[in-house]
Design an enzyme around this catalytic site. Structure first.
Site, short mmCIF file in Angstrom:
data_model
loop_
_atom_site.label_atom_id
_atom_site.label_comp_id
_atom_site.label_asym_id
_atom_site.label_seq_id
_atom_site.Cartn_x
_atom_site.Cartn_y
_atom_site.Cartn_z
N ARG A 99 0.82 -1.24 0.00
CA ARG A 99 0.00 0.00 0.00
C ARG A 99 0.84 1.28 0.00
O ARG A 99 0.39 2.35 0.38
CB ARG A 99 -0.96 0.04 1.19
N LYS B 274 4.80 11.75 -10.50
CA LYS B 274 3.90 11.01 -11.40
C LYS B 274 4.62 9.70 -11.70
O LYS B 274 5.74 9.72 -12.23
CB LYS B 274 3.73 11.77 -12.71
N GLU C 279 12.92 18.24 -23.96
CA GLU C 279 12.08 18.68 -22.82
C GLU C 279 12.51 20.08 -22.36
O GLU C 279 11.68 20.88 -21.93
CB GLU C 279 12.15 17.70 -21.65
N LYS D 53 9.98 22.97 -12.39
CA LYS D 53 8.99 21.89 -12.29
C LYS D 53 8.62 21.64 -10.83
O LYS D 53 7.45 21.48 -10.49
CB LYS D 53 9.49 20.59 -12.93
N GLU E 159 -2.26 17.85 -10.55
CA GLU E 159 -2.51 18.31 -11.93
C GLU E 159 -3.94 18.76 -12.16
O GLU E 159 -4.64 18.27 -13.04
CB GLU E 159 -2.13 17.19 -12.91
N ARG F 155 -0.21 22.64 -13.27
CA ARG F 155 0.65 21.51 -13.66
C ARG F 155 0.27 20.99 -15.06
O ARG F 155 1.10 20.41 -15.75
CB ARG F 155 0.55 20.39 -12.62
N ASN G 194 2.27 19.58 -19.64
CA ASN G 194 1.98 18.62 -20.71
C ASN G 194 2.10 19.23 -22.10
O ASN G 194 1.80 18.58 -23.11
CB ASN G 194 0.56 18.05 -20.55
N HIS H 136 2.84 17.31 -25.39
CA HIS H 136 2.79 15.87 -25.13
C HIS H 136 1.67 15.13 -25.87
O HIS H 136 1.76 13.92 -26.06
CB HIS H 136 2.68 15.58 -23.63
N HIS I 3 3.44 12.16 -27.47
CA HIS I 3 3.28 10.74 -27.14
C HIS I 3 2.92 9.94 -28.39
O HIS I 3 3.36 8.79 -28.55
CB HIS I 3 2.20 10.55 -26.07
N HIS J 146 11.56 9.95 -25.89
CA HIS J 146 10.47 10.78 -25.38
C HIS J 146 10.64 12.29 -25.65
O HIS J 146 9.76 12.94 -26.20
CB HIS J 146 10.33 10.53 -23.87
N1 LIG Z 1 6.85 11.00 -14.45
C1 LIG Z 1 7.05 12.09 -15.14
O1 LIG Z 1 6.69 13.19 -14.74
C2 LIG Z 1 7.72 11.99 -16.47
C3 LIG Z 1 8.10 13.14 -17.17
C4 LIG Z 1 8.77 13.01 -18.37
C5 LIG Z 1 9.05 11.75 -18.88
N2 LIG Z 1 8.66 10.64 -18.19
C6 LIG Z 1 8.94 9.30 -18.69
O2 LIG Z 1 10.36 9.14 -18.74
C7 LIG Z 1 10.70 8.26 -19.81
C8 LIG Z 1 11.76 8.92 -20.65
O3 LIG Z 1 12.88 9.16 -19.83
P1 LIG Z 1 14.36 8.88 -20.34
O4 LIG Z 1 14.57 9.60 -21.60
O5 LIG Z 1 15.27 9.12 -19.23
O6 LIG Z 1 14.23 7.35 -20.76
P2 LIG Z 1 14.93 5.99 -20.31
O7 LIG Z 1 14.81 5.76 -18.87
O8 LIG Z 1 14.34 4.96 -21.21
O9 LIG Z 1 16.45 6.24 -20.67
C9 LIG Z 1 16.83 6.44 -22.00
C10 LIG Z 1 17.99 5.50 -22.39
O10 LIG Z 1 19.17 5.92 -21.72
C11 LIG Z 1 19.77 4.83 -21.01
N3 LIG Z 1 20.50 5.43 -19.89
C12 LIG Z 1 20.03 5.86 -18.71
N4 LIG Z 1 20.98 6.50 -18.02
C13 LIG Z 1 22.10 6.45 -18.78
C14 LIG Z 1 23.43 6.94 -18.62
N5 LIG Z 1 23.79 7.67 -17.56
N6 LIG Z 1 24.33 6.67 -19.59
C15 LIG Z 1 23.96 5.98 -20.70
N7 LIG Z 1 22.73 5.52 -20.93
C16 LIG Z 1 21.80 5.76 -19.97
C17 LIG Z 1 18.60 3.92 -20.70
O11 LIG Z 1 19.01 2.59 -20.51
C18 LIG Z 1 17.77 4.05 -21.97
O12 LIG Z 1 18.28 3.24 -22.98
C19 LIG Z 1 9.44 7.96 -20.56
O13 LIG Z 1 8.95 6.71 -20.17
C20 LIG Z 1 8.48 9.06 -20.11
O14 LIG Z 1 7.14 8.67 -20.18
C21 LIG Z 1 8.01 10.75 -17.00
#
Ligand SMILES: NC(=O)c1ccc[n+]([C@@H]2O[C@H](COP(=O)([O-])OP(=O)(O)OC[C@H]3O[C@@H](n4cnc5c(N)ncnc54)[C@H](O)[C@@H]3O)[C@@H](O)[C@H]2O)c1
Length: 331
Positions: free
Chosen positions: A101, A123, A165, A197, A207, A211, A215, A218, A222, A232
């Site tokens: 939980r 999130k 971003e 942020k 949100e 907030r 988006n 997005h 997406h 992303h």
């Molecule tokens: N929760 C939120 O508010 C929020 C906001 C924006 C994005 N997101 C989510 O985040 C994700 C995108 O994030 P991301 O771009 O970090 O993606 P990711 O976690 O998939 O990382 C991108 C790539 O980089 C690699 N990687 C990670 N750290 C590394 C490092 N230091 N050196 C080399 N490679 C490395 C990973 O293995 C992966 O292949 C999406 O799923 C998106 O929906 C969430």
């Protein structure tokens, strides 16, 4: 609810982590960053490693992670660490939000994107075959340890994604827009984005008000991410561009171009024409799943001027027609 953002160098982070060396350190971590972590973590039995976080951010792997931690004796007083990019922190945060939980968690972002956005704000999410982030919760990490030293191994395409971003923030905040056009080092801009942020989230955790503006880009972003299988942040930057074009927001498009140049982003990689496998039907279909859809209307975040966004509810049918009639979308 604001998270505590803590900036530190790798040695300082190691010191923090070493406090758990003799005890139970429960973590979900991206295998790609194993070499960045203290050696004892590689041998720890309590780490659930992810090989391809975005592909594993799903219900099946979630169930395996829950079983894994229950077997390892996780309790309600445990803290779960999520170490990796945004996909890992989304996934880890969701495990923390739901196991027993809900337990405390700490995010250690390792990509630029996760340092400025993904790991901040609580999130958490899993993907479903029908779309991205369709399961999730609001569960803020207690702390976010931000260590720029992880970025030394970040591939070019992930820098591009993180900067995508950053571009979004350039529309949300005048201060960030100025930093971008003045071409100050990206590390400095990243600190401003994370702070921005965190402040927005503090005012509107669930949100319901401002907030929503985070988006921006997005809705189409997406859909591009899913359709073209691109990172992303790149998809968000592309989502912004086509949102402005489809909605006829020429001034916003000019600002987009100005910031793309200042951030040295490859504009050609944000043209639909570069992707022969783009599937317009699947793209339009994807918009049906948008979480910001209310009845048959889609809620779009639009820009009046830098720092001034607004939400417009557009009938999905009309939005799809606008997309279909825009030349670049035509097969
Ligand atoms: N929760 C939120 O508010 C929020 C906001 C924006 C994005 N997101 C989510 O985040 C994700 C995108 O994030 P991301 O771009 O970090 O993606 P990711 O976690 O998939 O990382 C991108 C790539 O980089 C690699 N990687 C990670 N750290 C590394 C490092 N230091 N050196 C080399 N490679 C490395 C990973 O293995 C992966 O292949 C999406 O799923 C998106 O929906 C969430």
């Amino acid at each position: 609810m604001k998270s505590n953002l803590i900036y530190l160098k790798k040695l300082e982070l190691f010191k923090e982590l070493d406090n758990f060396k003799e005890g139970q350190f429960f973590a979900i971590a991206d295998q790609k960053i194993k070499n960045h972590l203290p050696q004892w973590i590689s041998f720890s039995p309590h780490i659930f490693w992810l090989k391809n976080p975005e592909e594993e951010k799903n219900l099946e792997v979630y169930t395996r992670a829950i079983e894994f931690f229950l077997k390892q004796g996780i309790s309600r007083s445990s803290t779960l660490y999520a170490i990796g990019g945004g996909a890992t922190t989304d996934f880890g945060g969701f495990v923390a939000a739901t196991i027993l939980r809900g337990i405390n968690w700490v995010a250690i972002p390792t990509t630029l994107l996760a340092m400025i956005d993904g790991s901040i704000g609580g999130k958490t999410a899993l993907n479903m075959p029908q779309g991205k982030n369709l399961i999730g919760s609001f569960h803020a990490p207690e702390k976010v340890f931000i260590c720029g030293d992880f970025l030394t191994s970040l591939p070019e395409k992930e820098w591009f994604s993180g900067k995508g971003e950053v571009l979004k923030y350039g529309f949300l905040s005048q201060e960030i827009h100025e930093l971008i056009v003045k071409k100050v080092p990206i590390e400095e801009i990243a600190v401003a984005c994370a702070k921005f942020k965190n402040e927005v989230v503090e005012k509107d955790f669930r949100e319901e008000k401002e907030r929503i503006f985070l988006n921006l880009g997005h809705t189409l972003g997406h859909a591009f991410e899913y359709n073209l299988k691109i990172p992303h942040g790149q998809a968000v930057a592309m989502g912004l561009k086509y949102l402005f074009k489809v909605m006829g927001l020429n001034q916003s498009h000019s600002l987009w171009l100005e910031m793309v140049r200042a951030l040295k982003l490859p504009a050609e990689k944000m043209e639909i024409g570069q992707y022969p496998h783009f599937d317009l039907c699947a793209f339009l279909q994807f918009l049906e799943q948008d979480k910001k859809k209310v009845d048959s209307k889609i809620r779009l975040v639009l820009v009046k001027d830098i720092g001034f966004c607004y939400v417009e509810e557009v009938p999905l049918k009309d939005f799809k027609t606008k997309i279909q009639s825009y030349a670049e979308f035509k097969p």
